[in-house]
Write an enzyme that holds these catalytic residues in place. Structure first.
Site, mmCIF file in Angstrom:
data_model
loop_
_atom_site.group_PDB
_atom_site.id
_atom_site.type_symbol
_atom_site.label_atom_id
_atom_site.label_comp_id
_atom_site.label_asym_id
_atom_site.label_seq_id
_atom_site.Cartn_x
_atom_site.Cartn_y
_atom_site.Cartn_z
ATOM 1 N N GLY A 208 0.781 -1.397 0.157
ATOM 2 C CA GLY A 208 -0.136 -0.056 0.028
ATOM 3 C C GLY A 208 0.717 1.178 -0.089
ATOM 4 O O GLY A 208 2.036 1.275 -0.197
ATOM 5 N N ASN A 209 0.177 2.323 0.166
ATOM 6 C CA ASN A 209 1.007 3.598 0.176
ATOM 7 C C ASN A 209 0.484 4.457 1.568
ATOM 8 O O ASN A 209 -0.637 3.939 2.074
ATOM 9 C CB ASN A 209 0.779 4.236 -0.898
ATOM 10 C CG ASN A 209 -0.498 4.575 -1.416
ATOM 11 O OD1 ASN A 209 -1.270 5.325 -0.640
ATOM 12 N ND2 ASN A 209 -0.926 3.795 -2.546
ATOM 13 N N ARG A 210 0.866 5.849 1.736
ATOM 14 C CA ARG A 210 0.507 6.508 2.771
ATOM 15 C C ARG A 210 -0.525 7.240 2.485
ATOM 16 O O ARG A 210 -1.046 8.266 3.529
ATOM 17 C CB ARG A 210 1.871 7.261 3.378
ATOM 18 C CG ARG A 210 3.056 6.438 3.732
ATOM 19 C CD ARG A 210 4.038 7.213 4.201
ATOM 20 N NE ARG A 210 5.407 6.462 4.485
ATOM 21 C CZ ARG A 210 5.337 5.938 5.701
ATOM 22 N NH1 ARG A 210 4.701 6.155 6.606
ATOM 23 N NH2 ARG A 210 6.607 5.245 5.882
#
Length: 400
Positions: A208-210
């Site tokens: 995923g990412n932030r």
């Protein structure tokens, strides 16, 4: 500075009790509120309750205080008129200019922004007559919020629930902030993506990412305040649904791709603010990948995800459709942004620097809006809704 004057109309639906919370939010934030309930609304919440919460008598009768001409003055003097809940009957009367009580008279005389928050059973909301009435009101510049999806009266569940009072208040705050500015997205359908996609590795892990989704949600909320019908494609964002926005939930890049291609078919503008994973695991482990003592884990093989922004740019779903992308960069921000704008083929690209507490998860942002025609607009550091309005300014100018 005088307190903003708000007329809170309440029509006769079971959701009328929720308007008490909306009224409290207006009064506690310094607004001067006049409540105008319909006769049917008073069967759900009495006149004394409205007076106690607003600190002012509720206006209920066209023929009371006739020397003050209330059916004209209330609408003329308002800075905002909001009706919550707005029943199917109220929407029909507003669309056709009927004025058989004080609230509908107020709507006809108002020269300020008007926000209607519908609440009704799903079948009533989806009926062609209601949809045509809503389309008519939106073309005229009235902000008609999309109802929420959830529990209705009895055991029924579906679209038609009144949005949460806190979100209606936020929508009204944004409309008031624009004042009497033209609802320049009225009658338009816009699609916004928000959040970050997650690519599953096994049942408990993902890549995923932030991204928090805050910028995309600000884009959706500000578009609704400017009169647009908004579809928000939300990827794993843990944020309350903006009032008046149709939310479609997705998780992976492939799910976002499918939802986007479906949503944009009748859209005037598409703003892809979601952080989409460039890669996904080539294989999904159906069971949790176990740690084996003394044995290194097998490498994770990645494959490319489709480039959704480039696809939407290359295959416009309708003539004149505008496509806007976002680019999160950590170095050579503008150079990388210009290269990406050319590569993606979109009309506008919003380029912002991320990392070290910038952008992701924050309430503020700074960016440069690059245009395919060579234009460049700097948006200084500030609240994300300010950047959102700057993006819609550029979109509205091109749609206009």
């Amino acid at each position: 500075m005088n307190a903003p004057r708000v007329v809170l109309g309440v029509s006769g639906g079971i959701a009328a009790y929720k308007a008490c919370e909306l009224l409290r939010r207006f009064t506690e934030s310094g607004h001067q509120v006049t409540v105008v309930p319909t006769e049917a609304a008073l069967h759900f919440v009495g006149e004394a309750t409205w007076a106690a919460l607003s600190g002012r008598p509720a206006a209920t009768e066209t023929w009371e205080s006739v020397h003050e001409v209330p059916h004209v003055r209330i609408g003329q003097n308002a800075d905002l008129v909001v009706v919550a809940p707005a029943t199917a009957d109220l929407l029909a009367k507003a669309a056709h200019g009927l004025a058989d009580d004080l609230l509908t008279n107020t709507l006809l005389t108002a020269r300020c922004p008007v926000v209607l928050a519908p609440a009704m059973h799903t079948e009533m909301w989806e009926h062609p007559a209601t949809q045509e009435n809503v389309a008519t009101l939106r073309r005229r510049g009235t902000v008609v919020l999309e109802p929420a999806v959830g529990r209705l009266t009895g055991k029924d569940t579906g679209k038609g629930r009144l949005p949460e009072p806190s979100e209606i208040f936020e929508a009204c705050r944004r409309v008031l902030a624009r004042g009497a500015a033209e609802q320049d997205l009225a009658g338009r359908h816009v699609v916004v993506s928000a959040g970050g996609t997650r690519e599953p590795l096994d049942p408990v892990r993902f890549l995923g990412n932030r991204s928090s989704g805050k910028q995309g949600y600000a884009l959706a909320a500000t578009a609704a305040a400017r009169g647009a019908r908004v579809t928000l494609l939300s990827a794993n964002a843990e944020l309350p649904d903006p009032a008046g926005v149709d939310v479609v939930r997705v998780s992976t890049a492939l799910q976002l791709r499918e939802a986007a291609h479906k949503a944009v078919l009748d859209a005037d503008a598409v703003v892809m603010a979601a952080a989409v994973a460039d890669f996904r695991p080539a294989e999904y482990a159906t069971g949790k990948i176990k740690k084996v003592e003394g044995v290194d884990p097998a490498p994770v093989v990645l494959v490319r995800n489709p480039d959704i922004l480039a696809e939407l740019s290359a295959e416009r779903a309708r003539p004149g459709q505008l496509v806007v992308g976002f680019a999160a960069e950590t170095d050579d921000v503008l150079a990388n942004g210009r290269a990406k704008l050319a590569r993606k083929g979109c009309d506008l690209l919003v380029v912002n620097e991320v990392g070290d507490g910038k952008a992701f998860g924050q309430d503020t942002n700074a960016a440069t809006v690059l245009a395919a025609d060579g234009g460049e607009t700097q948006v200084p550091h500030g609240p994300k809704e300010v950047l959102a309005d700057a993006v819609w300014d550029a979109v509205a100018a091109r749609l206009g």
